[in-house]
Design an enzyme around this catalytic site. Structure first.
Site, PDB file in Angstrom:
ATOM      1  N   ASP A   1       0.808  -1.329   0.049  1.00 39.17           N
ATOM      2  CA  ASP A   1      -0.007  -0.125  -0.077  1.00 39.17           C
ATOM      3  C   ASP A   1       1.050   1.192   0.108  1.00 39.17           C
ATOM      4  O   ASP A   1       1.161   1.645   0.908  1.00 39.17           O
ATOM      5  CB  ASP A   1      -0.992  -0.088   1.063  1.00 39.17           C
ATOM      6  CG  ASP A   1      -1.668   1.172   1.671  1.00 39.17           C
ATOM      7  OD1 ASP A   1      -1.699   1.966   0.477  1.00 39.17           O
ATOM      8  OD2 ASP A   1      -2.229   1.321   2.661  1.00 39.17           O
TER       9      ASP A   1
ATOM     10  N   TYR B   1      -9.125  10.145  -5.462  1.00 37.37           N
ATOM     11  CA  TYR B   1      -7.700   9.797  -6.125  1.00 37.37           C
ATOM     12  C   TYR B   1      -7.706  10.536  -7.643  1.00 37.37           C
ATOM     13  O   TYR B   1      -8.799  10.493  -8.345  1.00 37.37           O
ATOM     14  CB  TYR B   1      -7.182   8.423  -6.126  1.00 37.37           C
ATOM     15  CG  TYR B   1      -6.763   7.738  -4.942  1.00 37.37           C
ATOM     16  CD1 TYR B   1      -6.614   8.516  -3.806  1.00 37.37           C
ATOM     17  CD2 TYR B   1      -6.643   6.360  -4.626  1.00 37.37           C
ATOM     18  CE1 TYR B   1      -6.194   7.952  -2.521  1.00 37.37           C
ATOM     19  CE2 TYR B   1      -6.011   5.822  -3.619  1.00 37.37           C
ATOM     20  CZ  TYR B   1      -6.151   6.718  -2.409  1.00 37.37           C
ATOM     21  OH  TYR B   1      -5.765   6.109  -1.258  1.00 37.37           O
TER      22      TYR B   1
END
Lengths: 303, 303
Positions: free
Chosen positions: B175, B243
């Site tokens: 991540d 995002y």
């Protein structure tokens, strides 16, 4: 604190659309967030009979069409929206002959509908001729949809046109802007009832259905309401980087059908090669919603 | 032209992050576009040992964590990313016991991994302790992941940790932030080779794989390269409004497996009720890419 000098492009309503070389999209339907695109050159900006229309060449997203301050098209990603709103209902129908497009003045949906060789007649009903004129001038890759000989254009209110043409269409696609301003009635039950009446038996409606990340409070009651009339009501979505929150949904409703989740016809290799987004596999996947959206829209009715 | 007076929040590198009450995310990896969020209150802003860290309360998107000017988490939509990057590899594995999380300092991925009761050990390897400290202070709904007794934390370089722990893990989740700054090496073949060696036979790697709308030029060569080593390499994505371009992808690669597209285990009703995004149906749908991305990443190898 500091002082900045910014070049501002003031639209007719007095709102600043372009500040310091960037177009900023701020809207009441997506509070607290904004998409910005860097502007290379403003190509045109004026008021049509219905709305504020801005066209600019962007630095990285091609030509951009903005209506009332909201991005409608960038030539970089428009194919996602146009292909999905057109090919989901068209491939879900075994034999569509007559297709009505409401809105969609840029011509992009017409371009996609015209790929279906079995379709005999495509009628576009757009209330704002200004959008068509601007698209033919600045968005030729979309306006090419008008070149197909099967297309005819009505400059009039879609609801009125449908009242005069009942039980007429196999597929109706409503490619509208957001439910504010001229398109607000397109997001209400009476408009869906008019579409239902204008469908032939076995017909399919596909409409711009806003964003599951932003507008569940609009989508849920509308779907609840129109489920009283239509035989099936489903929701699908596609990714669209330049629309608010990066996705846009579709409400897909039928007259005498169970579901539109699976394509009813095969796609030719020629068409598949021309498409940039839609595939038969993606048709099915587009109906698979995240848990939060599935629960909010359909409750416990389906998983 | 007009004069505006703006309150500007200047970060340590001199870049303006907050102008006139809005945080603007402009990055070299998404030229010509920017996401902006309205700021209610800046909660903290300082330099950790590795990067610029900003936390603010937004008007409409909850608490927001920003690293080096890029949004990492908003508490409004983070569940999409955390659930999908964790549950895709974990449900694709029939019996995961030992899980390694590289990066993920906010704790959100740990929170999701911990839902799998069969997992016996979860090791997090985060190079920047500053992110963990900030998350425990400002993002308790994510940092709750650290409370699970199976979790242990190593503050060190992930590649180094894996070198010392070969053939050790059933699932490795990376991540990471974008491949600029401290995370750039995480997007290179040697790092994937290190993950391969640290997997047990039958193991699965799932990494933050950037955006198909923006970064095909990064994704394609990386997947080509690591396909030489891994038994299977696939790409999935999820929607993420905050995002860049509204989506984020995952590279999912295996050691001794054919595919991760179908869940190998059933999900309990308890877990499904807790999740807001992931469902078994969505697991499969997440691998169905738009035509342009499928062609660019996998060429003619698959449809």
């Amino acid at each position: 604190m500091y002082l900045c000098i910014a070049i501002s492009f003031i639209d007719n309503s007095g709102k600043d659309l372009i500040i310091d070389g960037w177009f900023h999209e701020r809207g009441v339907l997506w509070p607290g967030q904004a998409m910005s695109l860097k502007v290379k050159k403003v190509l045109d900006h004026y008021r049509t009979d219905f709305q504020d229309l801005l066209v600019f060449e962007s630095e990285n997203h091609g030509t951009v069409l903005v209506l009332d301050g909201v991005i409608q098209v960038t030539t970089r990603d428009e194919f996602s929206y146009q292909e999905m709103i057109a090919h989901i209902p068209l491939f879900a129908h075994p034999n569509p002959k007559r297709v009505l497009v409401i809105g969609g003045g840029d011509g992009g949906v017409l371009r996609e509908v015209a790929r279906h060789t079995g379709v005999e007649e495509i009628i576009e009903c757009e209330i704002d001729e200004g959008v068509i004129i601007a698209s033919k001038k600045y968005l030729p890759s979309l306006a090419i949809g008008y070149d197909d000989p099967r297309v005819s254009v009505k400059i009039m209110d879609g609801a009125k046109y449908m009242e005069e043409n009942q039980s007429s269409f196999d597929v109706i696609i409503t490619d509208s802007s957001d439910p504010i301003g001229p398109a607000s009635v397109l997001f209400e039950t009476p408009f869906y009832n008019a579409m239902y009446k204008s469908l032939r038996e076995g017909g399919i409606v596909c409409t711009q259905g806003e964003c599951m990340w932003l507008h569940l409070n609009l989508i849920r009651p509308l779907i609840d309401s129109i489920s009283q009339t239509f035989s099936s009501v489903e929701y699908a979505y596609t990714t669209m980087p330049t629309y608010p929150s990066g996705q846009i949904g579709f409400i897909i409703a039928t007259k005498g059908r169970n579901s539109c989740k699976v394509p009813e016809r095969e796609m030719t290799d020629v068409v598949q090669k021309e498409l940039q987004y839609y595939t038969p596999e993606l048709h099915k996947a587009a109906f698979v919603l995240p848990a939060f959206a599935q629960r909010a829209i359909f409750g416990d009715k389906a998983k």
